[in-house]
Design an enzyme around this catalytic site. Structure first.
Site, PDB file in Angstrom:
ATOM      1  N   PRO A  54       5.187 -24.779  -9.827  1.00 33.22           N
ATOM      2  CG  PRO A  54       6.956 -24.023 -10.784  1.00 33.22           C
ATOM      3  CD  PRO A  54       5.302 -23.757 -10.861  1.00 33.22           C
TER       4      PRO A  54
ATOM      5  CG  ASP B  66       3.578 -13.440  -6.611  1.00 26.63           C
ATOM      6  OD1 ASP B  66       2.402 -13.720  -7.090  1.00 26.63           O
ATOM      7  OD2 ASP B  66       3.851 -12.153  -6.011  1.00 26.63           O
TER       8      ASP B  66
ATOM      9  CE1 TYR C  82       3.205  -6.255  -5.277  1.00 28.38           C
ATOM     10  CE2 TYR C  82       4.312  -8.005  -6.208  1.00 28.38           C
ATOM     11  CZ  TYR C  82       3.538  -7.755  -5.248  1.00 28.38           C
ATOM     12  OH  TYR C  82       3.168  -8.414  -4.247  1.00 28.38           O
TER      13      TYR C  82
ATOM     14  CE  LYS D 260       0.577 -11.316  -5.575  1.00 24.13           C
ATOM     15  NZ  LYS D 260       1.802 -10.657  -6.119  1.00 24.13           N
TER      16      LYS D 260
ATOM     17  CG  HIS E  54      -2.862  -7.353  -4.889  1.00 26.02           C
ATOM     18  ND1 HIS E  54      -1.500  -6.497  -5.733  1.00 26.02           N
ATOM     19  CD2 HIS E  54      -2.088  -7.548  -3.649  1.00 26.02           C
ATOM     20  CE1 HIS E  54      -0.549  -6.649  -4.876  1.00 26.02           C
ATOM     21  NE2 HIS E  54      -0.734  -7.130  -3.639  1.00 26.02           N
TER      22      HIS E  54
HETATM   23  P1  NDP Z   1      10.469 -12.164   1.697  1.00 18.83           P
HETATM   24  O1  NDP Z   1      10.231 -13.119   2.825  1.00 18.83           O
HETATM   25  O2  NDP Z   1      10.691 -12.769   0.523  1.00 18.83           O
HETATM   26  O3  NDP Z   1      11.556 -11.286   2.019  1.00 18.83           O
HETATM   27  C1  NDP Z   1      12.430 -10.453   1.081  1.00 18.83           C
HETATM   28  C2  NDP Z   1      13.251  -9.420   2.043  1.00 18.83           C
HETATM   29  O4  NDP Z   1      14.304 -10.255   2.564  1.00 18.83           O
HETATM   30  C3  NDP Z   1      13.970  -8.638   0.962  1.00 18.83           C
HETATM   31  O5  NDP Z   1      14.248  -7.217   1.919  1.00 18.83           O
HETATM   32  C4  NDP Z   1      15.221  -9.199   0.663  1.00 18.83           C
HETATM   33  O6  NDP Z   1      16.305  -8.073   0.552  1.00 18.83           O
HETATM   34  C5  NDP Z   1      15.623 -10.040   2.018  1.00 18.83           C
HETATM   35  N1  NDP Z   1      16.205 -11.238   1.804  1.00 18.83           N
HETATM   36  C6  NDP Z   1      15.908 -12.074   0.554  1.00 18.83           C
HETATM   37  N2  NDP Z   1      16.673 -13.208   0.823  1.00 18.83           N
HETATM   38  C7  NDP Z   1      17.274 -13.190   2.052  1.00 18.83           C
HETATM   39  C8  NDP Z   1      18.088 -13.978   2.610  1.00 18.83           C
HETATM   40  N3  NDP Z   1      18.611 -15.060   2.046  1.00 18.83           N
HETATM   41  N4  NDP Z   1      18.761 -13.498   3.740  1.00 18.83           N
HETATM   42  C9  NDP Z   1      18.438 -12.354   4.251  1.00 18.83           C
HETATM   43  N5  NDP Z   1      17.689 -11.594   3.880  1.00 18.83           N
HETATM   44  C10 NDP Z   1      17.036 -11.778   2.622  1.00 18.83           C
HETATM   45  O7  NDP Z   1       9.488 -10.991   1.700  1.00 18.83           O
HETATM   46  P2  NDP Z   1       8.549 -10.099   0.796  1.00 18.83           P
HETATM   47  O8  NDP Z   1       7.682  -9.263   1.545  1.00 18.83           O
HETATM   48  O9  NDP Z   1       9.576  -9.503  -0.387  1.00 18.83           O
HETATM   49  O10 NDP Z   1       7.646 -11.261  -0.074  1.00 18.83           O
HETATM   50  C11 NDP Z   1       7.903 -12.161  -1.176  1.00 18.83           C
HETATM   51  C12 NDP Z   1       7.018 -11.893  -2.204  1.00 18.83           C
HETATM   52  O11 NDP Z   1       5.597 -12.282  -1.847  1.00 18.83           O
HETATM   53  C13 NDP Z   1       6.958 -10.429  -2.804  1.00 18.83           C
HETATM   54  O12 NDP Z   1       7.892 -10.312  -3.795  1.00 18.83           O
HETATM   55  C14 NDP Z   1       5.666 -10.572  -3.467  1.00 18.83           C
HETATM   56  O13 NDP Z   1       5.845 -11.372  -4.785  1.00 18.83           O
HETATM   57  C15 NDP Z   1       4.841 -11.467  -2.409  1.00 18.83           C
HETATM   58  N6  NDP Z   1       4.043 -10.569  -1.741  1.00 18.83           N
HETATM   59  C16 NDP Z   1       2.686 -10.349  -1.861  1.00 18.83           C
HETATM   60  C17 NDP Z   1       1.680  -9.525  -1.044  1.00 18.83           C
HETATM   61  C18 NDP Z   1       0.194  -9.536  -1.174  1.00 18.83           C
HETATM   62  O14 NDP Z   1      -0.357  -8.771  -0.540  1.00 18.83           O
HETATM   63  N7  NDP Z   1      -0.260 -10.410  -2.054  1.00 18.83           N
HETATM   64  C19 NDP Z   1       2.377  -8.728  -0.032  1.00 18.83           C
HETATM   65  C20 NDP Z   1       3.941  -8.743   0.345  1.00 18.83           C
HETATM   66  C21 NDP Z   1       4.707  -9.728  -0.664  1.00 18.83           C
HETATM   67  P3  NDP Z   1      17.126  -8.173  -0.776  1.00 18.83           P
HETATM   68  O15 NDP Z   1      16.235  -7.958  -1.980  1.00 18.83           O
HETATM   69  O16 NDP Z   1      18.003  -6.969  -0.500  1.00 18.83           O
HETATM   70  O17 NDP Z   1      17.904  -9.474  -0.907  1.00 18.83           O
END
Ligand code: NDP
Length: 292
Positions: free
Chosen positions: A14, A44, A49, A74, A107
């Site tokens: 997806p 993911d 994590y 990862k 990772h």
């Molecule tokens: P995102 O862009 O997904 O944003 C998530 C953040 O925004 C959280 O704080 C969440 O808070 C908030 N949020 C979610 N939906 C909304 C919305 N509709 N409106 C306003 N705020 C919102 O960033 P992430 O950094 O969490 O990245 C997503 C995923 O990417 C991670 O979960 C992970 O799987 C991956 N990742 C991988 C990395 C790597 O090094 N490979 C590094 C970082 C991330 P709340 O939960 O309170 O809604």
């Protein structure tokens, strides 16, 4: 309807998935259950994590068949090296409670100890050949590092998961990935890291994104996710809040115009919010990944 992307080894996944970075273990099963309920079919996670077990529990507790959910995880750098990475797979698969992982990534590149990175990737190649993983890839690999990996290994990664959001889209990385048939998957796709990472400006409050969102009767988050999908990237938004989990998946009923996509592209700042991949060393980022 979620779109599916065909990876360079003909496996499909997806385009829009669900991330669980920073989701506490105690909240992971409920948020993954909610994501599966509203239609996400890609989860993911990562060994680092600390919530693979809860991801697996939520998938098993759903009424979905294992084959309907694409599980991505990862290996952490502490498990790099060939034998260590094979064992890292056992730990992740054991916690997830699955025999097969759909996509297993390195990772981070360990540029200070690249032999270990190569060893870990060769372990992924072995796991792929043995059918223990359906596809393999990398995360946070910049073009030069990617070239070094490609020169030393046989299987071209299916995916490179990197920081991509409207303020930092790494077009050089996307171009290098595309040149090798590697799918770029956006982490922090809505620029969450510009909020929780302590930047001055959050993507969620950007006026251009807000204006485009208002025009479509959508939220900034939905507009940013649409931007990824229309530009051919996979995206893995994270939330622990049911209403956001639902809304972030409600992105298949509108289209951004070319002009709107270009306006979002123009928000590029050139500033990375996540760690510089070159700064990831065992000295500063090693952590023990527990046994399954
Ligand atoms: P995102 O862009 O997904 O944003 C998530 C953040 O925004 C959280 O704080 C969440 O808070 C908030 N949020 C979610 N939906 C909304 C919305 N509709 N409106 C306003 N705020 C919102 O960033 P992430 O950094 O969490 O990245 C997503 C995923 O990417 C991670 O979960 C992970 O799987 C991956 N990742 C991988 C990395 C790597 O090094 N490979 C590094 C970082 C991330 P709340 O939960 O309170 O809604």
């Amino acid at each position: 309807m979620n779109e599916r992307i065909t990876l360079n080894n003909d496996i499909t996944m997806p385009a829009l998935g669900f991330g669980v970075f920073q989701t506490p273990p105690a909240e992971t099963a409920a948020s993954v259950a909610e994501a599966l309920r509203v239609g996400y079919r890609l989860i993911d996670t990562a060994a680092a994590y600390g919530n693979e077990r809860e991801v697996g529990e939520a998938i098993r507790a759903s009424d979905l068949d294992r084959s309907e959910v694409f599980i991505e995880t990862k290996l952490w750098i502490s498990d790099y090296g060939y034998e260590e990475a094979l064992h890292g797979f056992d730990k992740s698969a054991g916690k997830l409670g699955v025999d097969t992982i759909d996509l297993l990534l390195l990772h981070q590149p360990l540029t200070s100890d690249f032999d270990k990175t190569i060893g870990a990737y060769k372990a992924l190649e072995t796991l792929l050949a043995d059918g223990r993983v359906r596809s393999i890839g990398v995360s946070n690999f910049m073009p030069e590092v990617l070239e070094r990996l490609l020169a030393a290994t046989d299987v071209v990664p299916a995916v490179n998961q990197v920081e991509v959001h409207p303020f930092f889209s790494q077009s050089d990385v996307q171009k290098a990935d595309a040149g090798h048939g590697i799918l770029t998957q956006a982490w922090s796709p809505m620029g969450g890291i510009t909020s929780y990472g302590g930047s001055d400006r959050s993507t969620f409050d950007d006026p251009v994104i807000g204006e485009i969102a208002a025009q479509h009767g959508k939220t900034p988050a939905q507009v940013m996710l649409r931007w990824h999908l229309q530009q051919g990237r996979s995206a893995i938004p994270k939330s622990v809040r049911p209403e956001r989990i639902t809304a972030n998946f409600d992105v298949f009923d509108f289209e951004l115009t070319d002009e709107e996509l270009a306006r979002i592209d123009a928000l590029e700042t050139g500033v990375r919010s996540g760690p510089d991949p070159d700064s990831i060393t065992l000295a500063s980022f090693a952590r023990d990944i527990p046994e399954a």
